[in-house]
Design a protein around this motif. Structure first.
Motif, mmCIF file in Angstrom:
data_model
loop_
_atom_site.group_PDB
_atom_site.id
_atom_site.type_symbol
_atom_site.label_atom_id
_atom_site.label_comp_id
_atom_site.label_asym_id
_atom_site.label_seq_id
_atom_site.Cartn_x
_atom_site.Cartn_y
_atom_site.Cartn_z
ATOM 1 N N ALA A 1 36.617 42.537 30.703
ATOM 2 C CA ALA A 1 37.776 41.809 31.234
ATOM 3 C C ALA A 1 38.128 42.327 32.626
ATOM 4 C CB ALA A 1 38.952 41.958 30.281
ATOM 5 N N MET A 2 37.381 41.871 33.625
ATOM 6 C CA MET A 2 37.690 42.258 35.006
ATOM 7 C C MET A 2 38.842 41.447 35.573
ATOM 8 S SD MET A 2 33.893 42.622 36.711
ATOM 9 C CE MET A 2 34.544 42.378 38.335
ATOM 10 N N HIS A 3 39.009 40.228 35.050
ATOM 11 C CA HIS A 3 40.066 39.323 35.517
ATOM 12 C C HIS A 3 40.710 38.700 34.278
ATOM 13 C CE1 HIS A 3 36.503 39.152 38.207
ATOM 14 N NE2 HIS A 3 37.328 39.059 39.220
ATOM 15 N N MET A 4 42.035 38.602 34.268
ATOM 16 C CA MET A 4 42.718 37.965 33.126
ATOM 17 C C MET A 4 43.902 37.124 33.617
ATOM 18 S SD MET A 4 42.853 40.337 29.743
ATOM 19 C CE MET A 4 43.986 41.645 30.163
ATOM 20 N N MET B 1 44.208 53.045 40.168
ATOM 21 C CA MET B 1 43.693 51.933 39.341
ATOM 22 C C MET B 1 44.609 51.591 38.171
ATOM 23 S SD MET B 1 39.614 52.636 39.114
ATOM 24 C CE MET B 1 39.682 54.353 38.612
ATOM 25 N N SER B 2 45.898 51.827 38.318
ATOM 26 C CA SER B 2 46.836 51.444 37.261
ATOM 27 C C SER B 2 47.324 50.031 37.507
ATOM 28 C CB SER B 2 48.038 52.381 37.253
ATOM 29 O OG SER B 2 47.619 53.679 36.958
ATOM 30 N N ASP B 3 47.877 49.424 36.475
ATOM 31 C CA ASP B 3 48.525 48.121 36.605
ATOM 32 C C ASP B 3 50.013 48.300 36.427
ATOM 33 O OD1 ASP B 3 46.401 45.931 36.743
ATOM 34 O OD2 ASP B 3 45.651 47.319 35.230
ATOM 35 N N MET B 4 50.784 47.510 37.171
ATOM 36 C CA MET B 4 52.239 47.529 37.002
ATOM 37 C C MET B 4 52.646 46.194 36.400
ATOM 38 S SD MET B 4 53.428 49.448 40.494
ATOM 39 C CE MET B 4 55.195 49.457 40.216
ATOM 40 N N ILE B 5 53.107 46.261 35.153
ATOM 41 C CA ILE B 5 53.462 45.042 34.434
ATOM 42 C C ILE B 5 54.977 45.008 34.255
ATOM 43 C CG2 ILE B 5 53.124 43.738 32.286
ATOM 44 C CD1 ILE B 5 50.536 44.112 33.942
ATOM 45 N N LEU B 6 55.586 43.923 34.700
ATOM 46 C CA LEU B 6 57.028 43.760 34.481
ATOM 47 C C LEU B 6 57.231 43.354 33.029
ATOM 48 C CD1 LEU B 6 57.944 41.637 37.651
ATOM 49 C CD2 LEU B 6 58.326 44.091 37.307
ATOM 50 N N MET C 1 39.247 52.404 33.174
ATOM 51 C CA MET C 1 38.949 52.846 34.531
ATOM 52 C C MET C 1 38.802 51.634 35.459
ATOM 53 S SD MET C 1 38.965 56.082 33.832
ATOM 54 C CE MET C 1 38.056 57.057 35.010
ATOM 55 N N TYR C 2 37.773 51.675 36.324
ATOM 56 C CA TYR C 2 37.570 50.601 37.288
ATOM 57 C C TYR C 2 37.355 49.274 36.561
ATOM 58 C CZ TYR C 2 35.649 48.311 41.439
ATOM 59 O OH TYR C 2 35.426 47.478 42.502
ATOM 60 N N HIS C 3 37.977 48.211 37.088
ATOM 61 C CA HIS C 3 37.828 46.881 36.496
ATOM 62 C C HIS C 3 38.446 46.773 35.113
ATOM 63 C CE1 HIS C 3 34.279 45.870 39.356
ATOM 64 N NE2 HIS C 3 35.375 45.301 39.784
ATOM 65 N N SER D 1 50.842 36.395 35.448
ATOM 66 C CA SER D 1 50.092 36.714 36.653
ATOM 67 C C SER D 1 48.594 36.609 36.449
ATOM 68 C CB SER D 1 50.430 38.135 37.077
ATOM 69 O OG SER D 1 50.016 39.027 36.067
ATOM 70 N N PHE D 2 47.900 36.516 37.585
ATOM 71 C CA PHE D 2 46.443 36.643 37.614
ATOM 72 C C PHE D 2 46.180 38.120 37.880
ATOM 73 C CE2 PHE D 2 42.285 36.870 39.483
ATOM 74 C CZ PHE D 2 41.556 35.854 38.879
ATOM 75 N N ASN D 3 45.618 38.809 36.903
ATOM 76 C CA ASN D 3 45.463 40.257 37.028
ATOM 77 C C ASN D 3 44.017 40.640 37.281
ATOM 78 O OD1 ASN D 3 44.720 42.953 35.528
ATOM 79 N ND2 ASN D 3 46.843 43.158 36.158
ATOM 80 N N THR D 4 43.805 41.408 38.342
ATOM 81 C CA THR D 4 42.504 42.028 38.589
ATOM 82 C C THR D 4 42.710 43.191 39.542
ATOM 83 O OG1 THR D 4 40.175 41.637 39.134
ATOM 84 C CG2 THR D 4 41.776 40.610 40.593
ATOM 85 N N HIS D 5 41.821 44.200 39.474
ATOM 86 C CA HIS D 5 41.847 45.302 40.434
ATOM 87 C C HIS D 5 43.248 45.871 40.628
ATOM 88 C CE1 HIS D 5 37.913 43.595 41.214
ATOM 89 N NE2 HIS D 5 37.583 44.746 41.734
#
Ligand SMILES: *[C@@H]1O[C@H](CO)[C@@H](O)[C@H](O)[C@H]1NC(C)=O
Ligand SMILES: *[C@@H]1O[C@H](CO)[C@@H](O)[C@H](O)[C@H]1NC(C)=O
Ligand SMILES: *[C@@H]1O[C@H](CO)[C@@H](O)[C@H](O)[C@H]1NC(C)=O
Ligand SMILES: *[C@@H]1O[C@H](CO)[C@@H](O)[C@H](O)[C@H]1NC(C)=O
Length: 555
Positions: free
Chosen positions: A46-49, A333-338, A391-393, A486-490
């Motif tokens: 899942a590189m893009h969701m 490489m973290s994601d910030m999710i509201l 990790m990455y992706h 959102s469109f989540n990647t990277h």
């Protein structure tokens, strides 16, 4: 704690008492949330969701990678004589995940979608743009309907878009900014046939580090004045995309280290509130990343600590300055999710190294929960760790039921499972502590808009939201929020936006209904600048505990 009926704010002193009495280290006792393994093998990375309004998540990786672990149905294959990995590939590189049945089905993509971007249009169709090689100028659309598949349109973009960022605009189109060696932007669709193909953006030249770029997947947010906030590397501008003018140059983030790819920190527009006030404020938060030179050092086998700071910037201030805070640890490489209640979840990533193949070490398994309005010093709460490095992706998206879907990590060539951080095909969900059973009595249940109705909303309308709560209602602790998926990647969630709606009258019992049914009247935003048109998740939040979201379409 799990069976407590106490609201969250009453639990905090309790935790402190317990921890001082038994001298348990505070991070352990503070660890909230639960992890759930949903699928052991979805076959692709899942590189893009992107979550769509039928509660399906569209997931994809790349096509030039070798065979995935998910077969295409009906003997379908992707034949491409130019392909380097495999010329005849009968495996899928995209899928549709059905959240509530926890099942998935393969989707077909012909051209390469690797490191691409996208947005959902106002009618709920995912418009994905760019990628690599044969796919770098493609546009692909996915209509959310039963058994539907991707539609691809070759050569639809004016420039190659690889590592670009997209944002939905108030008129429902999207802007596509940058990408590797692209110091420009374009619109999709173009306004009309006479419109220019691309518009130059020198800011992307100025922020391009010679050796590592550090300006890819820029952090882009639509400001409440209609301009775009664009952050790349270590600084930001406010940009009028209509007249191609920089309206404001913001100060460099303190420390000066890069925060965008491959130094991948993350960023979020904090919840927007007081939306009827003409002077509505907007604040951006950027967290983590990797010190300058980190990526180059990883290529020589040296892995240095990720940044442990976040900066908050009120982008609407006449003279804004960054306010820095320290996280419980370094993160790249973290994601910030509201979250629906306005908290921010930092999830996925590593403590050392940078983004890029084999460039990360020391996975950070604990999410950090950040409460933007708590006192400085007590805003971060360490959450329960997963046991899967992301990790990455790797990616994360908020779901309608308040869980966060987490997937992906290190998609090696040939889907290699024997590397240090192997190709990761497991899908899991993080449940923030507001989903604990102990909060069932305070958790609102949405009655209107009806959960399956996909109610259409108009700008500036008043909406009477009805909900039920078993416990005694604390009227001053009710809010209604609207979330743009959102469109989540990277490590970046494009288009992510949480609006806290203005209350026009406080919650009151609904006459003639059971005593536990309440109504609160809220104002839907009056402008597509505040809330671009399209599908949103509407939540009622009571004592920081959100209801399940209900899909609404704002047009
Ligand atoms: C998926 O992996 C398993 C285990 O390695 C293998 O047996 C199976 O054939 C693979 N399936 C596909 C479609 O590649
Ligand atoms: C939504 O927009 C897409 C892309 O323009 C189009 O293909 C699709 O038919 C539209 N769907 C509806 C329901 O209007
Ligand atoms: C789009 O490009 C791909 C890869 O070059 C090619 O296989 C495919 O036939 C093209 N599709 C159309 C509709 O031209
Ligand atoms: C996986 O990576 C290892 C280590 O680099 C390598 O020896 C092996 O050949 C790779 N396997 C495949 C299937 O590519």
């Amino acid at each position: 704690m799990t069976h407590s009926l106490f609201p969250i704010h009453l639990l905090i002193p309790l935790i402190i008492i317990i921890s001082t009495t038994f001298t348990i280290p505070s991070p352990a006792i503070a660890a909230g949330g639960q992890w759930q393994l949903l699928q052991n093998n979805i076959g692709i990375v899942a590189m893009h969701m992107q979550l769509l309004h039928n509660d399906r998540v569209i997931i994809f990786d790349r096509t030039d990678f070798g065979f995935s672990n998910l077969s295409l149905p009906n003997g379908r294959c992707r034949v491409n004589p130019q392909e380097q990995a495999v010329k005849n590939d009968c495996t899928a590189h995209s899928l549709e995940y059905d959240v509530f049945s926890n099942t998935f089905r393969p989707l077909f993509i012909q051209t390469n979608i690797w490191c691409s971007s996208g947005s959902v249009n106002p009618n709920g169709t995912l418009i994905q743009t760019g990628g690599f090689n044969d796919g770098d100028r493609s546009v692909r659309t996915f209509n959310p309907c039963p058994n539907c598949d991707w539609q691809e349109f070759n050569a639809s973009l004016s420039a190659r878009r690889w590592y670009a960022t997209n944002h939905k605009l108030p008129d429902g189109r999207q802007i596509i900014i940058g990408g590797r060696r692209q110091f420009n932007y374009e619109f999709y669709p173009k306004k009309d046939a006479t419109a220019k193909n691309t518009y130059s953006l020198p800011f992307l030249v100025q922020t391009n580090d010679a050796s590592a770029e550090n300006n890819l997947y820029p952090f882009v947010f639509l400001n409440v004045d209609g301009n775009l906030f664009i952050f790349a590397n270590n600084r930001a501008i406010l940009f009028d995309y209509n007249s191609n003018k920089v309206v404001k140059t913001y100060p460099t983030i303190p420390g000066g280290d890069p925060r965008s790819y491959p130094s991948s920190g993350s960023a979020a527009l904090l919840p927007l509130r007081n939306l009827q006030n003409p002077l509505v404020e907007a604040e951006v938060m950027i967290c983590g990343g990797a010190p300058k030179g980190s990526y180059e050092k990883t290529l020589q086998g040296s892995f240095i600590g990720a940044l442990n700071t976040c900066g908050r910037l009120k982008i609407t201030d006449p003279n804004p300055s960054w306010v820095m805070e320290t996280m419980p640890g370094g993160r790249v490489m973290s994601d910030m999710i509201l979250l629906p209640n306005g908290d921010v979840l930092l999830i996925n990533g590593a403590a050392v190294g940078s983004a890029g193949w084999e460039s990360g070490r020391n996975p950070v398994l604990n999410p950090f929960l950040y409460k933007p309005n708590s006192l400085v010093g007590s805003r971060f709460q360490l959450q329960k760790p997963s046991d899967i490095p992301r990790m990455y992706h790797s990616t994360a998206v908020l779901l309608r039921d308040g869980r966060v879907l987490v997937a992906g990590s290190n998609p090696h060539v040939n889907y290699n499972f024997t590397r240090l951080f192997p190709t990761e095909l497991r899908l899991e969900a993080f449940s923030p502590s507001y989903l604990e059973l102990g909060f069932n009595d305070v958790r609102p249940i949405m009655v209107f808009p009806a959960p399956q109705s996909q109610t259409k909303l108009k700008y500036a309308q008043k909406l009477k939201v009805r909900f039920q709560v078993k416990a005694t209602l604390m009227k001053n602790m009710v809010s209604v929020t609207m979330y743009a998926p959102s469109f989540n990647t990277h490590s970046f969630s494009m288009n992510q936006r949480l609006l806290v709606l203005d209350e026009l009258s406080s919650s009151k019992n609904v006459v003639g209904e059971s005593t536990s049914t309440y109504q609160v009247e809220v104002a839907i935003p009056n402008s597509p600048i505040l809330a671009p048109p399209g599908y949103y998740l509407l939540f009622v939040v009571h004592q920081e505990v959100p209801s399940q979201g209900v899909w609404v379409q704002l047009l």
